[in-house]
Design a protein around this motif. Structure first.
Motif, PDB file in Angstrom:
ATOM      1  N   LYS A 134      10.841   2.685  22.121  1.00 28.33           N
ATOM      2  CA  LYS A 134      12.530   3.278  21.922  1.00 28.33           C
ATOM      3  C   LYS A 134      12.538   4.466  20.541  1.00 28.33           C
ATOM      4  N   PRO A 135      12.166   5.646  21.263  1.00 27.74           N
ATOM      5  CA  PRO A 135      12.359   6.206  19.052  1.00 27.74           C
ATOM      6  C   PRO A 135      14.001   5.828  18.427  1.00 27.74           C
ATOM      7  N   PHE A 136      13.282   6.652  17.698  1.00 23.34           N
ATOM      8  CA  PHE A 136      14.781   5.781  16.346  1.00 23.34           C
ATOM      9  C   PHE A 136      15.837   7.352  16.806  1.00 23.34           C
ATOM     10  N   SER A 137      17.540   6.871  17.166  1.00 24.17           N
ATOM     11  CA  SER A 137      18.223   7.509  17.490  1.00 24.17           C
ATOM     12  C   SER A 137      18.795   8.649  16.466  1.00 24.17           C
ATOM     13  N   ARG A 138      19.872   9.340  17.306  1.00 25.14           N
ATOM     14  CA  ARG A 138      20.316   9.521  16.199  1.00 25.14           C
ATOM     15  C   ARG A 138      21.574   9.033  15.355  1.00 25.14           C
ATOM     16  N   HIS A 139      21.809   7.732  16.096  1.00 22.78           N
ATOM     17  CA  HIS A 139      23.100   7.093  15.456  1.00 22.78           C
ATOM     18  C   HIS A 139      22.044   6.009  14.748  1.00 22.78           C
ATOM     19  N   ASP A 140      20.827   5.150  14.531  1.00 26.64           N
ATOM     20  CA  ASP A 140      19.964   4.885  13.954  1.00 26.64           C
ATOM     21  C   ASP A 140      19.326   6.010  12.413  1.00 26.64           C
ATOM     22  N   LYS A 141      19.685   7.641  13.022  1.00 31.29           N
ATOM     23  CA  LYS A 141      19.594   8.162  11.644  1.00 31.29           C
ATOM     24  C   LYS A 141      20.001   7.815  10.439  1.00 31.29           C
ATOM     25  N   ALA A 142      21.339   8.578  10.887  1.00 31.79           N
ATOM     26  CA  ALA A 142      22.654   7.763  10.649  1.00 31.79           C
ATOM     27  C   ALA A 142      22.826   6.500   9.925  1.00 31.79           C
ATOM     28  N   VAL A 143      22.404   5.626  10.307  1.00 33.52           N
ATOM     29  CA  VAL A 143      22.601   3.915   9.205  1.00 33.52           C
ATOM     30  C   VAL A 143      21.583   4.084   8.113  1.00 33.52           C
ATOM     31  N   ALA A 144      20.431   5.111   8.579  1.00 37.57           N
ATOM     32  CA  ALA A 144      19.731   4.658   7.772  1.00 37.57           C
ATOM     33  C   ALA A 144      19.935   5.293   6.582  1.00 37.57           C
ATOM     34  N   MET A 145      20.456   6.447   6.510  1.00 36.65           N
ATOM     35  CA  MET A 145      20.801   7.410   5.779  1.00 36.65           C
ATOM     36  C   MET A 145      21.870   7.042   5.062  1.00 36.65           C
ATOM     37  N   GLN A 146      22.747   6.091   5.947  1.00 34.84           N
ATOM     38  CA  GLN A 146      24.074   5.500   4.555  1.00 34.84           C
ATOM     39  C   GLN A 146      23.730   4.152   3.673  1.00 34.84           C
ATOM     40  N   ALA A 147      22.299   3.498   4.254  1.00 34.88           N
ATOM     41  CA  ALA A 147      21.711   2.835   3.349  1.00 34.88           C
ATOM     42  C   ALA A 147      21.002   3.434   2.247  1.00 34.88           C
ATOM     43  N   LEU A 148      20.700   4.479   2.666  1.00 35.36           N
ATOM     44  CA  LEU A 148      19.505   5.456   1.234  1.00 35.36           C
ATOM     45  C   LEU A 148      20.682   5.582   0.363  1.00 35.36           C
ATOM     46  N   ASP A 174       0.502  -1.198   0.090  1.00 32.94           N
ATOM     47  CA  ASP A 174      -0.036  -0.530   0.143  1.00 32.94           C
ATOM     48  C   ASP A 174       0.422   1.158   0.115  1.00 32.94           C
ATOM     49  N   TRP A 175       0.452   1.371  -1.540  1.00 33.03           N
ATOM     50  CA  TRP A 175       2.174   3.577  -1.251  1.00 33.03           C
ATOM     51  C   TRP A 175       1.573   4.044  -0.953  1.00 33.03           C
ATOM     52  N   THR A 176       0.622   4.326  -0.498  1.00 34.85           N
ATOM     53  CA  THR A 176      -0.392   5.484   0.263  1.00 34.85           C
ATOM     54  C   THR A 176      -0.699   5.687   1.124  1.00 34.85           C
ATOM     55  N   PHE A 177       0.059   5.171   2.233  1.00 33.37           N
ATOM     56  CA  PHE A 177       0.865   4.898   3.559  1.00 33.37           C
ATOM     57  C   PHE A 177       1.195   6.413   3.656  1.00 33.37           C
ATOM     58  N   PRO A 178       1.043   7.210   4.906  1.00 34.27           N
ATOM     59  CA  PRO A 178       1.704   8.546   4.956  1.00 34.27           C
ATOM     60  C   PRO A 178       3.170   8.547   5.720  1.00 34.27           C
ATOM     61  N   ILE A 179       3.995   8.182   4.750  1.00 29.71           N
ATOM     62  CA  ILE A 179       5.371   7.968   5.685  1.00 29.71           C
ATOM     63  C   ILE A 179       6.009   8.250   4.686  1.00 29.71           C
ATOM     64  N   SER A 180       7.310   9.662   5.128  1.00 27.38           N
ATOM     65  CA  SER A 180       8.134   9.476   4.518  1.00 27.38           C
ATOM     66  C   SER A 180       9.585   8.048   3.715  1.00 27.38           C
ATOM     67  N   VAL A 181      10.624   9.060   3.370  1.00 28.82           N
ATOM     68  CA  VAL A 181      11.369   7.554   2.990  1.00 28.82           C
ATOM     69  C   VAL A 181      11.662   6.582   4.047  1.00 28.82           C
ATOM     70  N   LEU A 182      12.959   7.945   4.741  1.00 26.34           N
ATOM     71  CA  LEU A 182      13.981   8.063   6.277  1.00 26.34           C
ATOM     72  C   LEU A 182      12.822   7.232   7.002  1.00 26.34           C
ATOM     73  N   GLU A 183      11.380   7.352   7.210  1.00 31.50           N
ATOM     74  CA  GLU A 183      11.090   6.415   8.183  1.00 31.50           C
ATOM     75  C   GLU A 183      10.471   4.989   7.728  1.00 31.50           C
ATOM     76  N   CYS A 184      10.577   5.223   6.303  1.00 32.16           N
ATOM     77  CA  CYS A 184       9.867   3.840   5.869  1.00 32.16           C
ATOM     78  C   CYS A 184      11.799   3.512   5.638  1.00 32.16           C
ATOM     79  N   THR A 185      12.289   3.624   5.420  1.00 31.70           N
ATOM     80  CA  THR A 185      13.894   2.779   5.852  1.00 31.70           C
ATOM     81  C   THR A 185      14.132   2.699   7.187  1.00 31.70           C
ATOM     82  N   LEU A 186      13.686   2.984   7.636  1.00 35.38           N
ATOM     83  CA  LEU A 186      13.596   2.696   9.285  1.00 35.38           C
ATOM     84  C   LEU A 186      13.234   1.780   9.704  1.00 35.38           C
ATOM     85  N   LEU A 187      12.300   1.638   9.593  1.00 31.87           N
ATOM     86  CA  LEU A 187      11.096   0.884  10.044  1.00 31.87           C
ATOM     87  C   LEU A 187      11.952  -1.126   9.428  1.00 31.87           C
TER      88      LEU A 187
END
Ligand SMILES: Nc1ncnc2c1ncn2[C@@H]1O[C@H](COP(=O)(O)OP(=O)(O)OP(=O)(O)O)[C@@H](O)[C@H]1O
Ligand SMILES: [Mg+2]
Length: 252
Positions: free
Chosen positions: A111-125, A88-101
């Motif tokens: 537990k909220p995603f940390s700065r480190h989690d986000k850096a890891v997700a950005m690297q995968a992107l 379901d691509w209409t799910f309201p979520i950003s590219v980064l949020e989808c990756t963090l899943l």
């Protein structure tokens, strides 16, 4: 690698939807460090088999096992990338949020995603060349871009097994090449990769092992050994392709 025990196995597996059989008599071993392609016509049971291997649907008979343990639901070490039409691509979520899943399976729920989690997700992107669209909504992307985001999410999971349903369908050649590079990299790290496809030539190029399905397993083995006219006819019916050219691709 091939001397290691298989990471995933199917034992006399059958799946019925209502009263209709989708899969029967499936016995299969999936190895680490190997790319396995599932091939077969529409309705052959490829997606069904991937969903069973992902622990998403229980078999009607038999069992699927991860490292000898019967699967009873999704497993943290098994990553599944669905067929694009199943999402379901209409799910309201950003590219980064989808990756963090991709990290969600390995952490506590609230537990909220940390700065480190986000850096890891950005690297995968970055690895899938989608970092410039990190803040875009997922439904605003093209099909091939969405596929890249799903791949980034799968990369974060870092599991033992990666299951992909038709990852090459509807994506351009550069994206296909990028996908092959990523799969090759994961394979060299020992990940077991299983993907469904309709593209025999792509399977001949990239898969170590091919499974031809049409309700049951018609043939399995290296693409070079099993891509034979009679076997392909039994799997797909009709005249499919130039078998000689396929076998040349598989041999190269
Ligand atoms: N949720 C469902 N409910 C009922 N029948 C289903 C369901 N999902 C699949 N089927 C049936 O099971 C059979 C196998 O379907 P499946 O989606 O696994 O095939 P496939 O090989 O992935 O096909 P395709 O190449 O079209 O993706 C088909 O006959 C299909 O109609
Ligand atoms: Mg399918």
């Amino acid at each position: 690698m091939s001397s290691l025990p298989p990471v995933l196995t199917c034992h006399n597996l059958a799946v019925h939807y209502d009263n209709r059989s989708a899969l029967r008599d499936v016995n299969l071993e999936i190895k680490r460090g190997q790319i396995t392609a599932l091939l077969g016509p529409n309705g052959a049971g490829k997606s069904t088999l991937l969903k069973v291997l992902a622990g998403m649907i229980p078999p009607s008979h038999g069992a699927a096992k991860f490292e000898g343990e019967e699967l009873s639901g999704p497993h943290a070490n098994i990553t599944y990338v669905p067929q694009r039409s199943d999402v379901d691509w209409t799910f309201p979520i950003s590219v980064l949020e989808c990756t963090l899943l991709g990290l969600a399976g390995s952490r506590s729920r609230w537990k909220p995603f940390s700065r480190h989690d986000k850096a890891v997700a950005m690297q995968a992107l970055k690895d899938v060349r989608m970092d410039h669209l990190a803040q875009a909504q997922i439904d605003a992307l093209s099909g091939g871009q969405q596929q890249r985001v799903f791949l980034a999410r799968a990369l974060l999971n870092n599991g033992d097994v990666l299951l992909l349903d038709e990852p090459f369908t509807g994506v351009d050649v550069p994206t296909q090449d990028m996908l092959v590079d990523l799969l090759t990299e994961l394979k060299s790290r020992g990940t077991a990769i299983v993907y469904a496809t309709h593209d025999l030539a792509q399977a001949a190029r990239t898969a170590d092992y091919a499974v031809l399905l049409n309700g049951d397993i018609v043939a399995e083995g290296s693409p070079h050994d099993i891509f034979q006219q009679d076997v392909l006819l039994r799997t797909f019916g009709g005249s499919v392709i130039s078998v000689e050219s396929l076998r040349e691709v598989a041999a190269s």
